[in-house]
Design an enzyme around this catalytic site. Structure first.
Site, PDB file in Angstrom:
ATOM      1  CD  GLU A   1      46.541  -8.217 -10.095  1.00 53.61           C
ATOM      2  OE1 GLU A   1      46.929  -8.380  -8.925  1.00 53.61           O
ATOM      3  OE2 GLU A   1      46.182  -7.107 -10.546  1.00 53.61           O
TER       4      GLU A   1
ATOM      5  CG  ASP B   1      42.821  -6.748 -14.662  1.00 52.99           C
ATOM      6  OD1 ASP B   1      44.051  -6.972 -14.671  1.00 52.99           O
ATOM      7  OD2 ASP B   1      42.123  -6.911 -13.651  1.00 52.99           O
TER       8      ASP B   1
END
Length: 432
Positions: A152, A84
């Site tokens: 994350e 991400d």
């Protein structure tokens, strides 16, 4: 098996992975929206015959499973990469800089998006490592799991993959060892890890404090929540300086204070967003307790009409590298990277949800859970620029850190080092 020879024989030409990295960097996805990274990773693994690819695990998470072809009792090794990006407007000026904006599914707000933490480099390195290990599968035994994890940055991805049945419904083989890495603002071509504490725990939460709103010309008829919030922010700065052992590491940050809409109205409430980093459970408990005590006391001192509202937003665990596993990895890294490897590396200033992928592995005998893990860092700054800034005492000013709008790893030798570290780490455990 000689690992340097294997790498020189099977490491692919990294030009295509450099192009892949640039594409991912230019087209990032926020947490929970990592569609391009997931699609790219799945397509690449599916192109490598023998990989069993399973997608849509806990969102955009996926795994690729590969068996070694050499006879022997190799272990089952899981390699993890996160995917991400962050709500940051990129200011690097690179030709492949992100200009993307997208609506965040978490709050419905459109935001700029940037890979300001290097997860695009993690994806590119992992795919090149997967290709290397696939090409050399006749030279190792055991089972390799390549895992791409979403979300994350908000500490939700690892938990979501576990909750979605990573090791049950999706039948991911139970790993014996879990390995991961992160690119950092250190000289490129360097690698480092250490036994024990390697990344802090992080606790984030929102606190709403209440006042009594009214006209700015009549403050005596109100209770100003902005004043309450201001006192809290200042007082919280004493938690680390006056309540934490100076030999311990801790950080308390009030990253956002929100109250009111205009200058002539005293609001009825104020919202503080707080982030706490600690490296030991004892300090964590002490700091969180102090924050709650201070917030409660400041509200009472100002005559707040009701108790503050606490809302947890994210929580990262401690990252504590297993001793035997880290010694094993360190031995392999020392042999391969020579003086470019640091076995007593500086721990991460940030936090990771990576350990959850190891601590939630069910034991094969059905009793308990948790397997050893090791996490390491590799550098992403041009070595000459890093050394020059260091010599001039300008590291803080001239070397952008993770989450900065200027953070952009130099592509090489960063990528080559990241690929080599993953391959060396995995092969040190796979039977040979």
């Amino acid at each position: 098996m000689d690992i340097p020879t294997l790498l020189s024989t099977h490491l692919p030409d990294l030009k295509s992975y450099e192009a892949l990295y640039k594409k991912l960097h230019e087209h990032p996805g926020l947490s929970l929206q990592e569609h391009l990274a997931a699609e790219t990773a799945a397509k690449h693994l599916q192109s490598l015959s023998g990989f069993d690819v399973r997608t849509n695990i806990g969102g955009t998470g996926l795994i690729g499973i590969l068996k070694g072809e050499k006879e022997g009792d190799g272990k089952t090794i899981l390699l993890r990469a996160d995917t991400d990006a962050l709500p940051v407007e990129e200011l690097t000026g690179l030709e492949y800089a992100s200009k993307k904006r997208e609506v965040d599914v978490e709050d419905g707000v459109e935001k700029p998006v940037m890979h300001a933490c290097g997860h695009d480099m993690h994806v590119a390195c992992m795919l090149a490592a997967a290709t290397t290990l696939h090409s050399s599968r006749s030279e190792w035994s055991g089972t390799l799991i390549i895992l791409f994890q979403p979300n994350e940055e908000r500490a939700g991805g690892a938990k979501a993959m576990i909750a979605d049945g990573l090791y049950t419904k999706h039948a991911c083989p139970l790993p014996d060892i879990v390995l991961g890495q992160h690119v950092m603002p250190f000289p490129a071509s360097t690698v480092g890890t250490k036994i024990g504490s390697f990344a802090s725990a992080a606790d984030s939460f929102k606190v709403t404090v209440y006042g009594r709103g009214g006209h700015a010309s009549q403050p005596h008829r109100t209770i100003d929540p902005v004043i309450i919030a201001a006192h809290i922010v200042v007082r919280l700065q004493t938690v680390v300086s006056r309540e934490v052992d100076p030999r311990e590491a801790a950080v308390v940050t009030v990253g956002s204070v929100q109250a009111g809409q205009t200058e002539n109205i005293i609001s009825s409430e104020a919202l503080l967003k707080i982030n706490v980093r600690t490296v030991t459970p004892e300090t964590r408990d002490r700091v969180l307790g102090a924050i709650k005590r201070i917030v409660k006391a400041e509200c009472e001192a100002s005559g707040s009409p009701k108790e503050p509202l606490w809302e947890p937003t994210s929580q990262f665990p401690f990252t504590t590298n297993d001793k035997a596993t880290t010694e094993h990895v360190s031995s392999a890294f020392s042999s391969f990277f020579k003086d470019k490897f640091d076995p007593e590396a500086q721990p991460l200033g940030g936090s990771e949800d990576f350990p959850i992928l190891a601590t939630e592995v069910p034991h094969k005998d059905g009793k308990g859970k948790g397997v050893p893990y090791c996490y390491w860092t590799f550098g992403g700054v041009d070595p000459a620029k890093f050394e020059d800034a260091k010599q001039r005492g300008k590291l803080q000013e001239e070397v952008p850190i993770n989450h900065s709008a200027y953070f952009a790893p130099v592509i090489q030798p960063t990528m080559k080092t990241g690929v080599e570290a993953l391959v060396v780490g995995a092969l040190s455990f796979l039977g040979r």
